[in-house]
Design an enzyme around this catalytic site. Sequence first.
Site, mmCIF file in Angstrom:
data_model
loop_
_atom_site.group_PDB
_atom_site.id
_atom_site.type_symbol
_atom_site.label_atom_id
_atom_site.label_comp_id
_atom_site.label_asym_id
_atom_site.label_seq_id
_atom_site.Cartn_x
_atom_site.Cartn_y
_atom_site.Cartn_z
ATOM 1 N N LEU A 34 19.298 61.033 14.450
ATOM 2 C CA LEU A 34 18.648 62.380 13.202
ATOM 3 C C LEU A 34 17.435 61.132 12.975
ATOM 4 O O LEU A 34 16.436 61.804 12.265
ATOM 5 C CB LEU A 34 19.955 62.375 12.232
ATOM 6 C CG LEU A 34 20.758 63.310 12.320
ATOM 7 C CD1 LEU A 34 21.381 64.139 10.295
ATOM 8 C CD2 LEU A 34 20.301 65.175 12.685
ATOM 9 N N GLY A 37 15.709 63.699 15.900
ATOM 10 C CA GLY A 37 16.966 65.081 15.708
ATOM 11 C C GLY A 37 16.905 66.024 14.518
ATOM 12 O O GLY A 37 16.478 65.768 13.469
ATOM 13 N N THR A 117 16.068 62.192 34.611
ATOM 14 C CA THR A 117 14.500 62.899 34.857
ATOM 15 C C THR A 117 13.476 62.544 36.324
ATOM 16 O O THR A 117 13.960 62.001 36.682
ATOM 17 C CB THR A 117 12.810 62.374 33.436
ATOM 18 O OG1 THR A 117 12.374 62.670 33.678
ATOM 19 C CG2 THR A 117 13.740 60.470 33.484
ATOM 20 N N TYR A 141 9.527 54.180 30.360
ATOM 21 C CA TYR A 141 10.713 55.076 30.657
ATOM 22 C C TYR A 141 11.339 56.004 31.341
ATOM 23 O O TYR A 141 12.668 56.157 31.259
ATOM 24 C CB TYR A 141 10.215 56.737 29.943
ATOM 25 C CG TYR A 141 10.861 57.784 29.481
ATOM 26 C CD1 TYR A 141 11.647 58.308 28.961
ATOM 27 C CD2 TYR A 141 9.795 58.826 30.669
ATOM 28 C CE1 TYR A 141 12.321 59.394 28.989
ATOM 29 C CE2 TYR A 141 11.007 60.185 31.079
ATOM 30 C CZ TYR A 141 12.277 60.524 29.939
ATOM 31 O OH TYR A 141 12.794 60.954 30.217
ATOM 32 N N LYS A 145 15.480 55.373 32.537
ATOM 33 C CA LYS A 145 16.519 56.058 33.175
ATOM 34 C C LYS A 145 16.880 56.157 34.562
ATOM 35 O O LYS A 145 18.187 56.212 34.936
ATOM 36 C CB LYS A 145 15.582 57.705 33.499
ATOM 37 C CG LYS A 145 15.016 58.443 31.434
ATOM 38 C CD LYS A 145 16.824 58.653 31.178
ATOM 39 C CE LYS A 145 16.632 59.876 30.216
ATOM 40 N NZ LYS A 145 17.510 60.121 29.793
#
Length: 326
Positions: A34, A37, A117, A141, A145
């Site tokens: 969270l 989220g 991505t 980033y 990934k």
Amino acid sequence: MKTVLITGGAGYVGSSAAKAFSENGYRVIVLDNLIYGHKEFVQWGNFIEGDIGDTSLLESLFSNYKIDMVSHFAAFAYVGESVKNPRKYYDNNLVKALTLLNQALENDVKVFQFSSTCATYGNPTHIPITESHRQKPFTPYGKSKFFFEEILRDAAFSYNIRFSILRYFNAAGADPGGKIGEDHTPETHLIPLVLDAASERRPHIEIFGTDYDTPDGTCIRDYIHVTDLAAAHVLAAEKTYDAESTIFNLGNGNGFSVREVIESARTVTGRNIHVIEGNRREGDPAKLIGSSAKIMTELGWKPKYASLDKIIETAWAWHQKRFQDH
Ligand code: UDP
């Protein structure tokens, strides 16, 4: 009934995936810390609040539930922030993701699905970008990934697990049911910012660069509806479970410029949208369009919301509902 653990299932794409898996007969367990989220987005399945890097929490989770698949969305995704603070991204998107993968391996999980991505490709050498395009990410980033994709490939080679890697282009739109959608703090994405300008939550939208080598001078992106993305996750997970590890691009194959997005938002909302023409944002390629031919041919996936107006209609409906009191 198979059980899928959805990490980041209280987020934008993860919550749509939770809905899609649940509607396709899976038992869904959502794990989300969270930080980004929203608890109210968890409407399908059981919710466990916690972190993917918390080994003891994962141990009890995997021993309480027999998890067949992990669908892993929990990641930090602010590209600009990743350049300023790379270790935040390597810690969450790589180190903690590896903790999660280790638990999956310890507990005989059959499929590890990973939301990757188009940023793993870096600057495209050809358009549309296919899955075999060379991967040369240039931001922390994108690299976080890409490195995790590499770890998954090695894991699938050496252990009894298969990977399902999905490389998204620009996720957009909102669930047509109106209960979940895009709500990032801070918001950096074009479509929600354009809708903010339409609803006067913000005074204007700034176009980042009007001198690109594109027909109207603004960047072109491939916007894919979040419901179409979610459906693809279920199809890809099933194929991987039944047959083999898979890698698929997920875009809708059409590129739209920043000006086209603003024009479509004007049409859909019927509102005036104040535009400022600004400078380029660092690191933005002029054109990113994905080829999704592979998933269409191999799994019969087809986007339902391929038109930009349809994508923006669902985003606008959500925007009005979510932010009407702001
Ligand atoms: N963009 C823009 N103004 C904004 C936000 C984004 O002109 O306030 C442009 C951005 O330069 C890019 C496109 O809109 O060309 C999509 O950006 P977004 O951040 O939504 O996604 P990205 O393609 O960077 O993942």
